[in-house]
Scaffold this motif. Structure first.
Motif, PDB file in Angstrom:
ATOM      1  N   PRO A  55       0.838  -1.209   0.000  1.00  0.00           N
ATOM      2  CA  PRO A  55       0.000   0.000   0.000  1.00  0.00           C
ATOM      3  C   PRO A  55       0.872   1.258   0.000  1.00  0.00           C
ATOM      4  N   TYR A  56       0.561   2.153  -0.923  1.00  0.00           N
ATOM      5  CA  TYR A  56       1.354   3.367  -1.112  1.00  0.00           C
ATOM      6  C   TYR A  56       0.395   4.559  -1.170  1.00  0.00           C
ATOM      7  N   LEU A  57       0.551   5.447  -0.217  1.00  0.00           N
ATOM      8  CA  LEU A  57      -0.275   6.651  -0.165  1.00  0.00           C
ATOM      9  C   LEU A  57       0.282   7.664  -1.155  1.00  0.00           C
ATOM     10  N   TYR A  58      -0.499   7.968  -2.190  1.00  0.00           N
ATOM     11  CA  TYR A  58      -0.062   8.911  -3.219  1.00  0.00           C
ATOM     12  C   TYR A  58      -0.370  10.360  -2.850  1.00  0.00           C
ATOM     13  N   PHE A  59      -1.503  10.555  -2.192  1.00  0.00           N
ATOM     14  CA  PHE A  59      -1.999  11.920  -2.059  1.00  0.00           C
ATOM     15  C   PHE A  59      -2.928  12.021  -0.858  1.00  0.00           C
ATOM     16  N   LEU A  60      -2.697  13.036  -0.036  1.00  0.00           N
ATOM     17  CA  LEU A  60      -3.573  13.327   1.098  1.00  0.00           C
ATOM     18  C   LEU A  60      -3.675  14.843   1.186  1.00  0.00           C
ATOM     19  N   HIS A  61      -4.895  15.346   1.054  1.00  0.00           N
ATOM     20  CA  HIS A  61      -5.082  16.799   1.053  1.00  0.00           C
ATOM     21  C   HIS A  61      -6.374  17.145   1.785  1.00  0.00           C
ATOM     22  N   VAL A  62      -6.266  18.129   2.668  1.00  0.00           N
ATOM     23  CA  VAL A  62      -7.414  18.640   3.416  1.00  0.00           C
ATOM     24  C   VAL A  62      -7.603  20.101   3.033  1.00  0.00           C
ATOM     25  N   ARG A  63      -8.863  20.512   2.939  1.00  0.00           N
ATOM     26  CA  ARG A  63      -9.156  21.915   2.628  1.00  0.00           C
ATOM     27  C   ARG A  63      -8.332  22.833   3.522  1.00  0.00           C
ATOM     28  N   PRO A  64      -7.716  23.872   2.951  1.00  0.00           N
ATOM     29  CA  PRO A  64      -6.870  24.772   3.761  1.00  0.00           C
ATOM     30  C   PRO A  64      -7.574  25.337   4.992  1.00  0.00           C
ATOM     31  N   GLU A  65      -8.834  25.678   4.870  1.00  0.00           N
ATOM     32  CA  GLU A  65      -9.544  26.275   6.005  1.00  0.00           C
ATOM     33  C   GLU A  65      -9.848  25.266   7.116  1.00  0.00           C
TER      34      GLU A  65
END
Length: 148
Positions: A61-71
């Motif tokens: 398992p390879y996490l490519y991308f994790l993004h949370v809204r800036p606010e």
């Protein structure tokens, strides 16, 4: 309460609001072929972010991308999403997870805090994907960070 929701093809526009790295056609293919690898980070009806993963060499398992809204950053969404993903991977029988982050990205400190440790680097100095060196991180799932 943070949950991870498997995406559907109709979520493509929402996902692209967070993830501009994956080409639209590749995202569509992934949503049709492996929707469980593109997870919406949900807090009730609110989509707080996106977590996209796959497999390195088809078996790690390879996490490519994790993004949370800036606010919404700083409220624990990313940490909880990562924890839930790791639990899913461990429950599926995996004992190791990988991720990577560019050397010039402050998020590398987040992964260290979450128990990941450096295990190498990847350099892509030219071409369409040229970027800063990428630090590879590894974590033993189900183990305390101090035992790694």
């Amino acid at each position: 309460m943070v949950t991870l929701q498997i995406s559907e093809p109709c979520d493509a526009e929402t996902i692209k609001e967070f993830d501009s790295y994956i080409p639209a056609e590749r995202l569509r293919e992934k949503l049709e072929r492996s929707p469980e690898e593109v997870l919406l980070i949900k807090d009730g009806d609110c989509t707080a972010g996106v977590l996209r993963w796959g497999y390195l060499w088809d078996y790690i398992p390879y996490l490519y991308f994790l993004h949370v809204r800036p606010e919404l950053r700083g409220r624990g969404y990313a940490a909880e999403a990562l924890r839930l993903w790791e639990e899913k991977m461990a429950a599926a029988g995996f004992d190791t997870a990988l991720c990577s982050i560019p050397t010039d990205d402050a998020a590398q400190h987040f992964y260290r805090k979450m128990g990941y440790r450096e295990t190498g680097a990847l350099s892509i100095p030219f071409g369409a994907f040229a970027q800063s060196m990428e630090i590879l991180f590894i974590k033993r799932l189900g183990a305390e960070p101090a035992n790694d």
